[in-house]
Scaffold this active site. Structure first.
Site, PDB file in Angstrom:
ATOM      1  N   SER A   1      30.764  48.223 -14.651  1.00 33.02           N
ATOM      2  CA  SER A   1      30.338  47.396 -13.542  1.00 33.02           C
ATOM      3  C   SER A   1      31.379  47.248 -12.430  1.00 33.02           C
ATOM      4  O   SER A   1      31.041  46.816 -11.334  1.00 33.02           O
ATOM      5  CB  SER A   1      29.992  46.001 -14.070  1.00 33.02           C
ATOM      6  OG  SER A   1      31.155  45.364 -14.593  1.00 33.02           O
TER       7      SER A   1
ATOM      8  N   SER B   1      33.563  48.432 -18.508  1.00 34.52           N
ATOM      9  CA  SER B   1      33.434  48.311 -17.052  1.00 34.52           C
ATOM     10  C   SER B   1      34.664  48.652 -16.232  1.00 34.52           C
ATOM     11  O   SER B   1      34.583  48.724 -15.016  1.00 34.52           O
ATOM     12  CB  SER B   1      32.988  46.900 -16.676  1.00 34.52           C
ATOM     13  OG  SER B   1      31.601  46.812 -16.836  1.00 34.52           O
TER      14      SER B   1
ATOM     15  N   LYS C   1      37.979  42.561  -7.993  1.00 38.15           N
ATOM     16  CA  LYS C   1      36.552  42.511  -8.340  1.00 38.15           C
ATOM     17  C   LYS C   1      36.018  41.111  -8.058  1.00 38.15           C
ATOM     18  O   LYS C   1      36.688  40.115  -8.369  1.00 38.15           O
ATOM     19  CB  LYS C   1      36.396  42.861  -9.821  1.00 38.15           C
ATOM     20  CG  LYS C   1      34.957  43.036 -10.296  1.00 38.15           C
ATOM     21  CD  LYS C   1      34.945  43.443 -11.773  1.00 38.15           C
ATOM     22  CE  LYS C   1      33.542  43.691 -12.297  1.00 38.15           C
ATOM     23  NZ  LYS C   1      33.534  44.074 -13.728  1.00 38.15           N
TER      24      LYS C   1
HETATM   25  N1  GLN Z   1      27.788  48.349 -19.156  1.00 42.25           N
HETATM   26  C1  GLN Z   1      28.049  47.309 -20.108  1.00 42.25           C
HETATM   27  C2  GLN Z   1      27.090  46.161 -19.861  1.00 42.25           C
HETATM   28  O1  GLN Z   1      26.258  46.300 -19.069  1.00 42.25           O
HETATM   29  C3  GLN Z   1      29.464  46.839 -19.998  1.00 42.25           C
HETATM   30  C4  GLN Z   1      29.723  45.976 -18.837  1.00 42.25           C
HETATM   31  C5  GLN Z   1      31.106  45.450 -18.743  1.00 42.25           C
HETATM   32  O2  GLN Z   1      32.036  45.974 -19.357  1.00 42.25           O
HETATM   33  N2  GLN Z   1      31.230  44.382 -17.985  1.00 42.25           N
HETATM   34  O3  GLN Z   1      27.145  45.134 -20.449  1.00 42.25           O
END
Ligand code: GLN
Length: 486
Positions: free
Chosen positions: A150, A174, A75
């Site tokens: 994400s 994410s 990532k």
């Molecule tokens: N969707 C959540 C957010 O927008 C979690 C994101 C994540 O785990 N990085 O913060």
């Protein structure tokens, strides 16, 4: 792509070289990227060089580890020395880290072959990978749908066979949400198990790095390689790392009876009925395998989402203060004085969702609102943790859906941040409590889209989570199904 063990066998028997394996992955990337957009950068030359190193070691008769020669995606919020690390943000467009993150260093040392850096929601803020400043990643099962976020790039790359395994980061879901949407295995370890050194910080008390794989065993192998104490991360746990992959057994409870708790509050309103049916069936299957099933109440689970959306933006607003045009990445060419340089750089460099979080977090941390929002949220965080502690007095592992729905259409939720935030309803509480969780495939909906089952473990019981996940996986055939891509 074949499993890590299978690729390893081929390598040591000299049936295939690491260069051939890397070339295969790179070719697949070339064919699929116009449709998927999983990668922000493909590191062809470095990958082939790393693969040649592995081949040289094999030729010299050296023993190689399981991950040597295995193609992996990273990532793009983990620092890789000399290779751009953008966090899918304009503000880090030209950032080339002068140092290596601990996890990628460990993988390099293990001989893994990094094929590229994967797409994400900008600074890991989002649930669909649509918040990337560069490209929208497609779901390999249906190109009109999102891969989840994400870490959507990593999930799509693994699901489509562009690489064998990948790393993601999980602050509120994410890793697990994209794993669920893309039909692969994704694990968020216990907070502190994997070093965050070199992971670009989003919300430091919640962030954890973890593996994506097409099987539980591959995920276990990858976690074993990246876990462990790191003096460069002050929250790193100094604990013994078990050999997660070695102890996997298709028998669910090789040592005594296993108690599994179904979290009552995750069922009912808001849960897609097809997801509910698949998860219910998976729980029956765990019972058939010999688990004792109990219904467990975590009454404060539902406060996880609002609590998270105070704590995560608060930490993000502090962490993102460093992007001011002075030290990193983008700086506006049009400024009259220092103040306008700061404001114009940040206005042009950050996307809408990142700005929303910074504003929210700055507000909740400001004098006068700190007690009402931030401090209150921290107290609720403790209560959520207590719910889990009480549950784990009665059971060994908890189970619930990973997400309320299957993958949604691209664009469907971009106009409504709240509906997007709801995707993480069931994953967020674990981050608040620091607990490990794994998402594994447990079925498909009427449109052929994957459904994920989330297993939640006690602190540092990744071994037990992998074991339950493995026994379930071995007794089902969901993981044999592949997305219809050519
Ligand atoms: N969707 C959540 C957010 O927008 C979690 C994101 C994540 O785990 N990085 O913060």
């Amino acid at each position: 792509m074949a499993s890590i063990r299978e690729l390893h066998k081929q390598l040591i028997r000299k049936e295939r070289s690491a260069v051939e394996i890397a070339q295969n992955a790179l070719e697949r990337i070339q064919i699929l990227e116009p449709k998927l957009h999983s990668f922000l950068s493909v590191t062809t030359e470095q990958a082939l060089q790393q693969a040649r190193n592995v081949d040289d070691r094999i030729a010299a008769g050296e023993e190689i580890g399981l991950l040597a020669g295995i193609p992996i995606g990273i990532k793009d919020n983990m620092c890789t020395k000399g290779i751009p690390t953008t966090c899918a943000s304009k503000i880090l467009e030209n950032f080339v880290p002068p140092y290596e993150s601990t996890v990628t260093q460990k993988l390099k040392d293990a001989g893994a072959v990094m094929v590229g850096k994967t797409n994400l929601d900008e600074f890991a803020m989002g649930s669909s990978t649509e918040n990337s400043a560069y490209q929208v990643t497609a779901n390999p099962w249906d190109l009109t749908r999102v891969p989840g976020g994400s870490s959507g790039g990593s999930a799509a790359a693994v699901a489509s066979g562009e690489c064998s395994v990948a790393l993601g980061s999980d602050t509120g879901g994410s890793i697990r949400l994209p794993a669920s949407f893309c039909g692969v295995v994704g694990m968020k370890p216990t907070y502190g198990l994997v070093s965050r050194y070199g992971l670009v910080a989003y919300a430091s008390s919640l962030d954890q790095i973890g593996p994506f794989a097409t099987s539980v065993e591959d995920a276990a192998i990858l976690l074993g390689a990246i876990a462990g104490y790191d003096p460069n991360d002050s929250t790193s746990l100094n604990v013994e790392i078990p050999d997660y992959a070695k102890s996997l057994n298709p028998d669910l409870h090789p040592r005594g009876r296993l108690r599994i708790g179904v979290i009552k509050e995750t069922f009912g309103e808001g849960l897609d009925s097809v997801v509910e049916a698949a998860v219910t069936k998976a729980i029956e299957q765990l019972q058939n395998l010999g688990a004792e099933i109990q219904v467990i109440s975590c009454p404060r689970f539902r406060y996880g989402l609002p609590t998270y959306y105070i704590i995560a933006p608060s930490e993000a607003s502090a962490n993102l203060a460093r992007y001011d045009g002075v030290k990193y990445g983008f700086r506006t060419p049009e400024s009259e004085d220092l103040m306008s340089m700061y404001t114009k750089t940040r206005a042009a460099g950050f996307g809408a969702e990142v700005k929303r979080r910074i504003m929210l977090g700055t507000y909740t941390l400001s004098a006068g609102y700190y007690d009402a929002y931030y401090l209150k949220a921290q107290k609720v965080r403790t209560l959520i943790k207590q719910d889990f502690e009480e549950a784990f007095e009665k059971v060994d592992v908890l189970v619930c859906p990973t997400a309320p729905t299957t993958a949604f259409k691209a664009g469907e939720k971009t106009e409504n941040p709240l509906s997007m935030y709801l995707s993480d309803l069931m994953t967020i509480p674990l981050n608040l409590a620091g607990l490990p969780g794994i998402s594994i495939p447990c079925g498909f909906d009427q449109n052929g889209l994957p459904i994920g089952l989330q297993l939640i473990g006690k602190v540092l019981r990744e071994d037990q989570l992998f074991q339950v996940a493995y026994a379930y996986e071995q007794s089902t055939s969901w993981h044999f199904q592949k997305p219809p891509l050519h």
